[in-house]
Design a protein around this motif. Structure first.
Motif, PDB file in Angstrom:
ATOM      1  N   GLU A 264       0.835  -1.193   0.000  1.00 39.69           N
ATOM      2  CA  GLU A 264       0.000   0.000   0.000  1.00 39.69           C
ATOM      3  C   GLU A 264       0.873   1.247   0.000  1.00 39.69           C
ATOM      4  O   GLU A 264       1.786   1.375   0.829  1.00 39.69           O
TER       5      GLU A 264
ATOM      6  N   LYS B 156      -7.993  -7.292   2.238  1.00 36.99           N
ATOM      7  CA  LYS B 156      -6.962  -6.411   2.805  1.00 36.99           C
ATOM      8  C   LYS B 156      -7.020  -5.029   2.153  1.00 36.99           C
ATOM      9  O   LYS B 156      -6.836  -4.009   2.826  1.00 36.99           O
ATOM     10  N   ARG B 157      -7.275  -5.010   0.861  1.00 41.12           N
ATOM     11  CA  ARG B 157      -7.348  -3.741   0.130  1.00 41.12           C
ATOM     12  C   ARG B 157      -8.470  -2.874   0.672  1.00 41.12           C
ATOM     13  O   ARG B 157      -8.313  -1.667   0.895  1.00 41.12           O
TER      14      ARG B 157
ATOM     15  N   ARG C 181      -6.843   8.813  -1.489  1.00 36.39           N
ATOM     16  CA  ARG C 181      -5.628   8.202  -0.948  1.00 36.39           C
ATOM     17  C   ARG C 181      -4.510   8.091  -1.973  1.00 36.39           C
ATOM     18  O   ARG C 181      -3.328   8.096  -1.606  1.00 36.39           O
ATOM     19  N   GLU C 182      -4.862   7.962  -3.253  1.00 37.98           N
ATOM     20  CA  GLU C 182      -3.858   7.584  -4.238  1.00 37.98           C
ATOM     21  C   GLU C 182      -3.807   8.500  -5.453  1.00 37.98           C
ATOM     22  O   GLU C 182      -3.150   8.171  -6.438  1.00 37.98           O
TER      23      GLU C 182
ATOM     24  N   TRP D 208      -9.811  -3.067   3.612  1.00 38.02           N
ATOM     25  CA  TRP D 208      -9.464  -2.679   4.984  1.00 38.02           C
ATOM     26  C   TRP D 208      -8.588  -1.425   4.982  1.00 38.02           C
ATOM     27  O   TRP D 208      -8.781  -0.521   5.781  1.00 38.02           O
ATOM     28  N   ARG D 209      -7.640  -1.374   4.043  1.00 35.65           N
ATOM     29  CA  ARG D 209      -6.724  -0.227   3.983  1.00 35.65           C
ATOM     30  C   ARG D 209      -7.414   1.017   3.434  1.00 35.65           C
ATOM     31  O   ARG D 209      -7.200   2.125   3.932  1.00 35.65           O
TER      32      ARG D 209
ATOM     33  N   ARG E 168     -15.778  -1.666   6.906  1.00 33.48           N
ATOM     34  CA  ARG E 168     -14.368  -1.888   6.576  1.00 33.48           C
ATOM     35  C   ARG E 168     -14.203  -2.822   5.370  1.00 33.48           C
ATOM     36  O   ARG E 168     -13.206  -2.729   4.646  1.00 33.48           O
TER      37      ARG E 168
ATOM     38  N   ARG F  46      -9.581   2.731   5.954  1.00 33.31           N
ATOM     39  CA  ARG F  46      -8.909   3.196   7.179  1.00 33.31           C
ATOM     40  C   ARG F  46      -9.007   4.715   7.288  1.00 33.31           C
ATOM     41  O   ARG F  46      -8.726   5.450   6.351  1.00 33.31           O
TER      42      ARG F  46
END
Length: 349
Positions: free
Chosen positions: A14, A228-229, A321-322, A231-232, A208, A235
């Protein structure tokens, strides 16, 4: 051309918030939602995004969900119809069981038995609509056949991830409920407070994990990597996402009730004018069938709206975020259009 970010390969780290993430699972010319089978842009046709390519506010996200469904109504309503049929078949079974075995109180609240089913199917719709959202980001429309062509290669992992999310949420709900039941047998009063708090773990996890299905579809992640993606990406934004979904869910609830009114009125009218149709069971069957048809139409409208919103929330999180918005803007600018004509085809090609 600037490489389109994201759609990362499984296990990719990430990036720090606010930095652009470089994708490795798609070529530099790929745009979100345009894997093999997507409709190519027509030469000389400008690509006009349906939503602004920047971080979106509450109103823009909700307006974007309605605009996306309106623009891609064949794909969206086709998906909503299929999922709506599943919900209403379950609801008709519940209504028929209550008619045969239930009480008046159960009949009054019969629709609440399948509310969780409809909510979970709207999460599935987010994954199914993710390629449509990806095309819309660069101004492409997606007919129903093209949407299915985009979904089909990932349909197995999508269903697997959906079932895993459902199991996780059920486990998160079952554990505190079981503890509450255990405490209630001891005679203490604390179990009443715990009963009110029992849904909170499942609610927290649902937010989440909400973005896992769009991540699976658009980034070609594995099932665990998509979890997992999500979840991040969620966040630091739990309350924002929760507030948005709460407001939108309330709006969709009232929209559903409005759409259900005609079916209920027709059911009451038909049964009333029939003189009983011969038996109570026949009356109930006719009423349940007509109500199910009205409910199917309501879900055809509301399920894709919810799914579109969830997919847009995923997109907005990547914007924030990105810097995906900047990368998409640069990628769209490199596409053929009035200001940038398509490259000439070499002779003999």
């Amino acid at each position: 051309m600037t490489e389109t970010p994201g759609w990362t390969s499984p296990g990719s780290p990430e990036p720090p918030p606010g930095t652009a993430e470089t994708g490795h699972s798609a070529p530099a010319t790929a745009l979100p939602g345009t894997p093999a089978g997507a409709l190519p842009p027509l030469p000389g046709t400008p690509l006009v995004p349906l939503i602004p390519l920047r971080p979106l506010g509450f109103g823009e996200l909700m307006d974007g969900a309605f605009a996306l469904v309106r623009r891609n109504w064949r794909a969206a309503f086709g998906l909503g119809l299929g999922l709506g049929v599943l919900v209403e078949l379950a609801q008709a079974g519940v209504d028929w069981w209550i008619h045969l075995n239930g009480t008046d109180a159960e009949a009054l609240f019969s629709s609440f038995y399948t509310r969780p089913v409809a909510a979970l199917l709207s999460i599935l719709a987010a994954g199914l609509l993710a390629p449509v959202v990806g095309n819309t980001l660069t101004g492409r429309d997606t007919p129903l056949r093209a949407a299915w062509a985009l979904v089909r290669p990932r349909f197995g992992p999508l269903v697997g991830l959906y079932l895993l999310v459902v199991l996780i949420l059920l486990a998160a709900l079952a554990a505190p409920v079981a503890l509450t039941v255990l405490l209630s047998t001891t005679g203490g009063a604390g179990w009443l407070a715990l009963l009110l708090l029992a849904p909170l773990p499942a609610l927290w996890l649902s937010v989440r994990l909400l973005l896992a299905l769009p991540a699976l579809m658009l980034e070609k992640q594995t099932v665990l990597a998509a979890l997992k993606r999500s979840w991040r990406l969620a966040r630091g934004a739990w309350w924002r996402i929760f507030a948005l979904l709460l407001v939108f869910s309330i709006a969709l609830y009232f929209l559903t009730e409005v759409l259900l009114v005609p079916g209920r009125l027709v059911a009451d009218l038909v049964v009333g004018l029939s003189g009983g149709l011969g038996s109570d069971d026949t009356d109930a069957a006719v009423g349940i069938a007509i109500t199910a048809i009205g409910g199917t139409l309501a879900h055809t409208v509301t399920v894709p709206l919810a799914g579109a919103l969830y997919a847009l929330v995923y997109t907005d999180r990547r914007f924030r975020r990105e810097a995906l918005d900047l990368e998409l803007t640069a990628a769209a600018a490199d596409r053929p259009g009035p200001a940038r004509p398509a490259a000439a085809v070499p002779s003999g090609a």
